[in-house]
Scaffold this motif. Structure first.
Motif, PDB file in Angstrom:
ATOM      1  N   PRO A   1       0.827  -1.208   0.000  1.00 29.17           N
ATOM      2  CA  PRO A   1       0.000   0.000   0.000  1.00 29.17           C
ATOM      3  C   PRO A   1       0.861   1.258   0.000  1.00 29.17           C
ATOM      4  O   PRO A   1       1.908   1.314   0.662  1.00 29.17           O
ATOM      5  CB  PRO A   1      -0.805  -0.119   1.304  1.00 29.17           C
ATOM      6  N   VAL A   2       0.443   2.254  -0.763  1.00 27.68           N
ATOM      7  CA  VAL A   2       1.150   3.530  -0.825  1.00 27.68           C
ATOM      8  C   VAL A   2       0.447   4.491   0.114  1.00 27.68           C
ATOM      9  O   VAL A   2      -0.736   4.819  -0.076  1.00 27.68           O
ATOM     10  CB  VAL A   2       1.160   4.093  -2.260  1.00 27.68           C
ATOM     11  N   LEU A   3       1.146   4.943   1.126  1.00 31.22           N
ATOM     12  CA  LEU A   3       0.585   5.870   2.098  1.00 31.22           C
ATOM     13  C   LEU A   3       0.965   7.293   1.726  1.00 31.22           C
ATOM     14  O   LEU A   3       2.147   7.606   1.521  1.00 31.22           O
ATOM     15  CB  LEU A   3       1.089   5.544   3.503  1.00 31.22           C
ATOM     16  N   ILE A   4      -0.044   8.133   1.620  1.00 30.84           N
ATOM     17  CA  ILE A   4       0.220   9.521   1.251  1.00 30.84           C
ATOM     18  C   ILE A   4       1.104  10.203   2.293  1.00 30.84           C
ATOM     19  O   ILE A   4       1.964  11.029   1.958  1.00 30.84           O
ATOM     20  CB  ILE A   4      -1.117  10.279   1.049  1.00 30.84           C
ATOM     21  N   GLU A   5       0.980   9.826   3.546  1.00 30.74           N
ATOM     22  CA  GLU A   5       1.790  10.447   4.592  1.00 30.74           C
ATOM     23  C   GLU A   5       3.275  10.111   4.441  1.00 30.74           C
ATOM     24  O   GLU A   5       4.135  10.812   4.976  1.00 30.74           O
ATOM     25  CB  GLU A   5       1.300  10.001   5.976  1.00 30.74           C
ATOM     26  N   ASP A   6       3.592   9.026   3.699  1.00 31.26           N
ATOM     27  CA  ASP A   6       4.994   8.662   3.496  1.00 31.26           C
ATOM     28  C   ASP A   6       5.672   9.538   2.447  1.00 31.26           C
ATOM     29  O   ASP A   6       6.899   9.540   2.332  1.00 31.26           O
ATOM     30  CB  ASP A   6       5.103   7.194   3.069  1.00 31.26           C
ATOM     31  N   GLY A   7       4.879  10.253   1.655  1.00 29.10           N
ATOM     32  CA  GLY A   7       5.442  11.142   0.652  1.00 29.10           C
ATOM     33  C   GLY A   7       5.694  12.525   1.226  1.00 29.10           C
ATOM     34  O   GLY A   7       5.451  12.803   2.408  1.00 29.10           O
ATOM     35  N   ARG A   8       6.175  13.415   0.400  1.00 34.54           N
ATOM     36  CA  ARG A   8       6.438  14.789   0.825  1.00 34.54           C
ATOM     37  C   ARG A   8       5.174  15.622   0.627  1.00 34.54           C
ATOM     38  O   ARG A   8       4.617  15.665  -0.467  1.00 34.54           O
ATOM     39  CB  ARG A   8       7.596  15.374   0.018  1.00 34.54           C
ATOM     40  N   GLN A   9       4.707  16.255   1.675  1.00 34.87           N
ATOM     41  CA  GLN A   9       3.524  17.096   1.618  1.00 34.87           C
ATOM     42  C   GLN A   9       3.938  18.510   1.194  1.00 34.87           C
ATOM     43  O   GLN A   9       4.725  19.160   1.881  1.00 34.87           O
ATOM     44  CB  GLN A   9       2.824  17.139   2.973  1.00 34.87           C
ATOM     45  N   VAL A  10       3.433  18.957   0.065  1.00 38.21           N
ATOM     46  CA  VAL A  10       3.867  20.224  -0.532  1.00 38.21           C
ATOM     47  C   VAL A  10       2.689  21.191  -0.577  1.00 38.21           C
ATOM     48  O   VAL A  10       1.578  20.819  -1.005  1.00 38.21           O
ATOM     49  CB  VAL A  10       4.428  19.995  -1.954  1.00 38.21           C
ATOM     50  N   GLN A  11       2.941  22.413  -0.179  1.00 33.85           N
ATOM     51  CA  GLN A  11       1.902  23.431  -0.215  1.00 33.85           C
ATOM     52  C   GLN A  11       1.944  24.193  -1.539  1.00 33.85           C
ATOM     53  O   GLN A  11       2.983  24.228  -2.214  1.00 33.85           O
ATOM     54  CB  GLN A  11       2.085  24.417   0.944  1.00 33.85           C
ATOM     55  N   VAL A  12       0.821  24.816  -1.905  1.00 31.55           N
ATOM     56  CA  VAL A  12       0.802  25.696  -3.068  1.00 31.55           C
ATOM     57  C   VAL A  12       1.801  26.823  -2.828  1.00 31.55           C
ATOM     58  O   VAL A  12       1.809  27.451  -1.760  1.00 31.55           O
ATOM     59  CB  VAL A  12      -0.618  26.255  -3.309  1.00 31.55           C
ATOM     60  N   GLY A  13       2.664  27.072  -3.812  1.00 32.29           N
ATOM     61  CA  GLY A  13       3.688  28.089  -3.682  1.00 32.29           C
ATOM     62  C   GLY A  13       5.028  27.551  -3.221  1.00 32.29           C
ATOM     63  O   GLY A  13       6.030  28.275  -3.235  1.00 32.29           O
ATOM     64  N   GLU A  14       5.086  26.277  -2.799  1.00 32.85           N
ATOM     65  CA  GLU A  14       6.321  25.667  -2.332  1.00 32.85           C
ATOM     66  C   GLU A  14       7.028  24.970  -3.495  1.00 32.85           C
ATOM     67  O   GLU A  14       6.397  24.285  -4.307  1.00 32.85           O
ATOM     68  CB  GLU A  14       6.008  24.653  -1.223  1.00 32.85           C
ATOM     69  N   THR A  15       8.349  25.125  -3.570  1.00 30.71           N
ATOM     70  CA  THR A  15       9.116  24.600  -4.700  1.00 30.71           C
ATOM     71  C   THR A  15       9.524  23.149  -4.474  1.00 30.71           C
ATOM     72  O   THR A  15       9.923  22.760  -3.370  1.00 30.71           O
ATOM     73  CB  THR A  15      10.375  25.454  -4.941  1.00 30.71           C
ATOM     74  N   MET A  16       9.425  22.366  -5.546  1.00 29.92           N
ATOM     75  CA  MET A  16       9.887  20.976  -5.567  1.00 29.92           C
ATOM     76  C   MET A  16      11.006  20.865  -6.599  1.00 29.92           C
ATOM     77  O   MET A  16      10.870  21.373  -7.717  1.00 29.92           O
ATOM     78  CB  MET A  16       8.748  20.033  -5.965  1.00 29.92           C
ATOM     79  N   GLU A  17      12.106  20.199  -6.241  1.00 33.38           N
ATOM     80  CA  GLU A  17      13.200  20.007  -7.187  1.00 33.38           C
ATOM     81  C   GLU A  17      13.227  18.576  -7.691  1.00 33.38           C
ATOM     82  O   GLU A  17      13.044  17.627  -6.919  1.00 33.38           O
ATOM     83  CB  GLU A  17      14.552  20.355  -6.546  1.00 33.38           C
ATOM     84  N   TYR A  18      13.457  18.472  -8.993  1.00 30.38           N
ATOM     85  CA  TYR A  18      13.591  17.156  -9.617  1.00 30.38           C
ATOM     86  C   TYR A  18      14.991  17.050 -10.211  1.00 30.38           C
ATOM     87  O   TYR A  18      15.394  17.860 -11.044  1.00 30.38           O
ATOM     88  CB  TYR A  18      12.535  16.977 -10.716  1.00 30.38           C
ATOM     89  N   VAL A  19      15.752  16.052  -9.744  1.00 30.44           N
ATOM     90  CA  VAL A  19      17.128  15.865 -10.208  1.00 30.44           C
ATOM     91  C   VAL A  19      17.279  14.432 -10.704  1.00 30.44           C
ATOM     92  O   VAL A  19      16.916  13.477 -10.003  1.00 30.44           O
ATOM     93  CB  VAL A  19      18.147  16.131  -9.084  1.00 30.44           C
ATOM     94  N   SER A  20      17.814  14.288 -11.925  1.00 30.21           N
ATOM     95  CA  SER A  20      18.075  12.973 -12.491  1.00 30.21           C
ATOM     96  C   SER A  20      19.517  12.899 -12.954  1.00 30.21           C
ATOM     97  O   SER A  20      19.914  13.600 -13.892  1.00 30.21           O
ATOM     98  CB  SER A  20      17.137  12.695 -13.680  1.00 30.21           C
ATOM     99  N   ASP A  21      20.294  12.033 -12.280  1.00 27.00           N
ATOM    100  CA  ASP A  21      21.675  11.836 -12.709  1.00 27.00           C
ATOM    101  C   ASP A  21      21.741  11.029 -14.000  1.00 27.00           C
ATOM    102  O   ASP A  21      22.746  11.077 -14.715  1.00 27.00           O
ATOM    103  CB  ASP A  21      22.456  11.095 -11.609  1.00 27.00           C
ATOM    104  N   VAL A  22      20.673  10.296 -14.286  1.00 25.91           N
ATOM    105  CA  VAL A  22      20.651   9.476 -15.490  1.00 25.91           C
ATOM    106  C   VAL A  22      20.517  10.355 -16.730  1.00 25.91           C
ATOM    107  O   VAL A  22      21.226  10.182 -17.727  1.00 25.91           O
ATOM    108  CB  VAL A  22      19.495   8.455 -15.427  1.00 25.91           C
ATOM    109  N   THR A  23      19.596  11.310 -16.688  1.00 26.60           N
ATOM    110  CA  THR A  23      19.343  12.163 -17.853  1.00 26.60           C
ATOM    111  C   THR A  23      19.968  13.546 -17.726  1.00 26.60           C
ATOM    112  O   THR A  23      19.795  14.385 -18.620  1.00 26.60           O
ATOM    113  CB  THR A  23      17.830  12.320 -18.060  1.00 26.60           C
TER     114      THR A  23
END
Length: 481
Positions: free
Chosen positions: A281-303
């Motif tokens: 089961p995937v629990l939403i609480e296990d993920g990062r809770q992000v608010q509107v206006g908050e920045t999320m970074e995506y980094v891929s060493d592969v690409t």
């Protein structure tokens, strides 16, 4: 040249008095000793190693090769009849000749079968029908000779579905000009086989081969499943017919099917157990809770991609007016959910239920669709231009009791993004690269995504980002803060 009586020959070379009586060619049932069983399996194995020019299917002949009027080798009749005659010359060695007699003798099939159907029965409430196979003294499988499928008949208008299946020995897929479909496959690796939504099972024979015809009355992808059990070869052939192909045509395919040895190394069949995996089961609480206006970074060493994503606004709408059609994945399908005033109309949701030996749609409740128009800023954080950057989001719901991530797949309300206006790859409807964008070094771009959701669950709805990458934690943005 005298034709071999294979059953008497088998009796004479078995080195064991294995039958109680032999009266007028009638053989009583008998339980063979372990020594004899091992002897028999060894003969069959050696036949598989030496009989590489044998074809099983619609072949049959009592004629052999002659050189200067003399017979060369001993000829054994094939068990099936057809207009095209085939012959089989004895391999070197008496053991191989005995093995060939066992493998090819129609009367010896019941004695020398490499596997048996241990059980076959309905096993579930949803029309599940299960086969359990048994092979080997300990039920741990048996070595069999690889075979290739040779379909000598296809319904008119049927062609290969995909190019790479043309050279496959074990699977052939076709589609018809009328929309029908056909798959023929060898499947003897597993010790069991289950099919869902089966309404009826007919036990029959095709060309002397034990055959079951399973009729499906549900959404399992096939209208008919034909199972052919080549017990003397250790092979199971599954023929799937779907999208309206007739049973008569499927039977013709089966009647004209030939199995040919490939000459490759023997392999172990009926040894693997099918495993079922229950997804964690995937629990939403296990993920990062992000608010509107908050920045999320995506980094891929592969690409070598590094971007920031910021949801700046979520606008809840009851229509899609003013939005360009070309930015929708399927504008026609989504617009069909609108009423005469251009607003999303409620509709009745149904779910499939297995009832009275058939899968039927049952009404459950009424759905009220809505559209979330998401504004997002994306920045290329690298000093190099980026191409084909994937911009996407899913819509999920939080189970109020367990906290698990849930996906509602009601008609027209899948959890996928249905709108994106930042694409650099607009090639038409259903464009698989719609959600790809190019960014200059350091560029920031404002884009819009769109998802459908159910109003009655809007307080439980979240945007899910990056969960498909396996590179970072899933980020969740609550649809209505």
């Amino acid at each position: 040249m005298r034709k071999i009586d294979e059953e008497k020959f088998l009796y004479s070379v078995s080195e064991e008095s294995i039958m109680k009586t032999w009266d007028n060619e009638a053989v009583e049932e008998h339980e063979f000793s372990d020594t004899y069983k091992k002897f028999r399996e060894d003969l069959i194995r050696r036949a598989g190693e030496n009989g590489s020019n044998k074809k099983i299917g619609m072949a049959g002949s009592e004629y052999g090769e002659r050189r200067n009027g003399e017979a060369v080798g001993e000829i054994i009749a094939m068990p099936y009849q057809s207009q095209k005659k085939k012959w089989y010359r004895r391999p070197a060695g008496i053991a191989a000749a005995v093995a060939a007699a066992i493998v090819l003798s129609m009367g010896a099939y019941a004695i020398s079968g490499l596997f048996k159907i241990k059980s076959q029965e309905f096993t579930g409430e949803n029309g599940a029908y299960t086969y359990e196979f048994e092979a080997g003294d300990d039920g741990d499988g048996v070595m069999v000779q690889p075979m290739r499928l040779v379909p000598n008949y296809l319904p008119e208008g049927y062609e290969y579905l995909q190019e790479h299946f043309k050279d496959s020995d074990g699977i052939k897929k076709y589609h018809g000009s009328d929309g029908g479909g056909l798959t023929i496959a060898l499947d003897n690796y597993f010790s069991s086989q289950t099919f869902a939504y089966i309404s009826s099972v007919e036990n029959t024979e095709i060309n002397g081969i034990k055959t079951d015809i399973l009729t499906s009355n549900g959404d399992n992808g096939s209208d008919y499943v034909v199972m052919m059990f080549y017990e003397e070869l250790g092979q199971v052939v599954t023929i799937l017919g779907y999208d309206g192909i007739s049973l008569e045509e499927i039977k013709k395919v089966a009647e004209n099917l030939v199995l040919e040895p490939t000459g490759e190394e023997a392999y172990q069949a009926f040894a693997q157990e099918r495993e079922t995996y229950d997804a964690e089961p995937v629990l939403i609480e296990d993920g990062r809770q992000v608010q509107v206006g908050e920045t999320m970074e995506y980094v891929s060493d592969v690409t070598n991609k590094k971007l920031s994503f910021t949801v700046t606004d979520i606008d809840i709408r009851d229509d899609i007016s003013g939005l360009p059609e070309e930015y929708f994945t399927d504008y026609e399908r989504i617009s069909s959910l609108l009423d005469e005033n251009g607003k999303f109309a409620s509709y009745e949701r149904t779910e499939p239920v297995w009832e009275n030996n058939a899968l039927v749609e049952k009404s459950t409740d009424e759905i009220y669709p809505a559209f979330a128009y998401i504004t997002m800023e994306i920045t290329n954080l690298s000093d190099e231009p980026l191409t084909d950057a994937f911009v996407y989001a899913n819509l999920v719901y939080k189970n109020s009791e367990t906290g698990e991530e849930e996906v509602e797949m009601a008609e027209g309300l899948g959890n996928e993004t249905v709108y994106y206006d930042g694409s650099d790859y607009l090639d038409g409807i259903y464009n698989i690269k719609l959600y790809h964008s190019d960014f200059d070094a350091g560029e920031t771009r404002t884009v819009h995504l769109g998802v459908l959701f159910m109003k009655e669950r809007q307080d439980e709805a979240y945007l899910s980002l990056f969960g498909w990458t396996n590179l970072m934690d899933t980020c969740y943005v609550k649809l209505i803060p």
